[in-house]
Enzyme design. Sequence first.
Site, PDB file in Angstrom:
ATOM      1  N   PRO A 173       0.736  -1.214  -0.073  1.00  0.00           N
ATOM      2  CG  PRO A 173      -0.283  -1.402   1.947  1.00  0.00           C
ATOM      3  CD  PRO A 173       0.590  -1.933   1.202  1.00  0.00           C
ATOM      4  N   GLY A 215       3.345   3.959   5.297  1.00  0.00           N
ATOM      5  CA  GLY A 215       4.689   3.853   6.227  1.00  0.00           C
ATOM      6  C   GLY A 215       5.232   2.321   6.054  1.00  0.00           C
ATOM      7  N   GLY A 257       7.153   1.544   3.449  1.00  0.00           N
ATOM      8  CA  GLY A 257       8.433   1.635   2.576  1.00  0.00           C
ATOM      9  C   GLY A 257       8.149   1.496   1.035  1.00  0.00           C
ATOM     10  CG  ASP A 261      12.193   3.249   5.018  1.00  0.00           C
ATOM     11  OD1 ASP A 261      12.673   3.087   6.349  1.00  0.00           O
ATOM     12  OD2 ASP A 261      11.210   3.900   4.801  1.00  0.00           O
TER      13      ASP A 261
HETATM   14  C1  MEV Z   1      10.108   6.255   7.675  1.00  0.00           C
HETATM   15  O1  MEV Z   1       9.699   4.826   7.127  1.00  0.00           O
HETATM   16  C2  MEV Z   1      11.210   6.320   8.915  1.00  0.00           C
HETATM   17  C3  MEV Z   1      11.565   7.612   9.326  1.00  0.00           C
HETATM   18  O2  MEV Z   1      12.289   7.190  10.787  1.00  0.00           O
HETATM   19  C4  MEV Z   1      12.431   8.334   8.553  1.00  0.00           C
HETATM   20  C5  MEV Z   1      13.648   7.615   8.133  1.00  0.00           C
HETATM   21  O3  MEV Z   1      14.189   6.954   8.809  1.00  0.00           O
HETATM   22  O4  MEV Z   1      14.122   8.319   7.080  1.00  0.00           O
HETATM   23  C6  MEV Z   1      10.387   8.413  10.050  1.00  0.00           C
END
Ligand code: MEV
Length: 328
Positions: free
Chosen positions: A111, A115, A117, A161
């Site tokens: 999706p 969040g 990735g 990520d």
């Molecule tokens: C995003 O998946 C994770 C964060 O920590 C940003 C990053 O690490 O670049 C919010």
Amino acid sequence: MNNSKHEAISSAPAKVILFGEHFVVYHNPAIVAAINKRIHVHAEVNNMPSISIKSGQKSLNIPTASNDNFIQVYDKTTTFLYPIFKCVKHVLSEKEKQTIGINLHINSEIPYGEGLGSSAASCVATIAALYSLFSNRDKHQIYNTAKIMEQNIHTNSSGVDCYVSTFGGIVDFEPNKGFSKIETAKKFSVLIGTTGVKHSTGEVVSQVKLFREKNLSHFKELSSKASMICTKARKAMDEGNELELGSLFTENQKLLSMLGVSHPLIEKLIERCINNGALGAKLTGAGRGGAIIALLPTDKNKEIADRISRESGKWMLVEFDHDGVAIG
Ligand code: MEV
């Protein structure tokens, strides 16, 4: 083209941040895992000097030689595809192949904007397919380029990520040691729930930057607690202690709430998981929407996942991926 192919395929996994999101941007530890949901890319050289990208109903077709001003005219529907275009353009220019065209077909099980990735995985898979066209299959180079491209999407990207999407596994990031893989003593069971509230990682990371500037000592206090949680989590994973790991999920969530990145729907989904027998739950990734992860007791994972998902929402019981990017 010398030493190059006409077409190539690749795929890269999504990820969940188990511990340490946001704090990792400020050189704190994090634990991140690749999961068995992938983005698939098929790349072929075309006869037109243009880059054409198709993903479901969305498409983009831009002359290879166009500059950023030209690209600005594209509207928000291309938010997902535009970074992919930039990856293609970057590799073509690195390989001094700016005169050729590329057709890219994207098929994603991840999706978007939740969040998990999707943007890192799409950069990794696109760069891998393009490099493969030019006979380069080096995972370290794929990661280094994907990290640069991800930093174009949000400037403060920590790179975790892209790393986990490239190399797979459960990965521990420590500021002075870098990345290392964690071997767990037992298989842990993670359920993902999505809120349906899309977020922009870059925007949430900028909001946290402001929070940090205004509340530096409070931020440092939260960071050091988050670091301690990562240390305890590594131990719990080594020992296969799922009860401890679950309670660390919940402890980490409290810190993220204090940081201001939770959301009423996140809290609601977490409560539902805990009330139905999850050992702990937290948001994963940038927050302010997006997804949550819940740790389920492995011996009752299906039964509990069924209870949680019965009411409503989108839930996925996932496995960890140990392969990372796959290149055809
Ligand atoms: C995003 O998946 C994770 C964060 O920590 C940003 C990053 O690490 O670049 C919010």
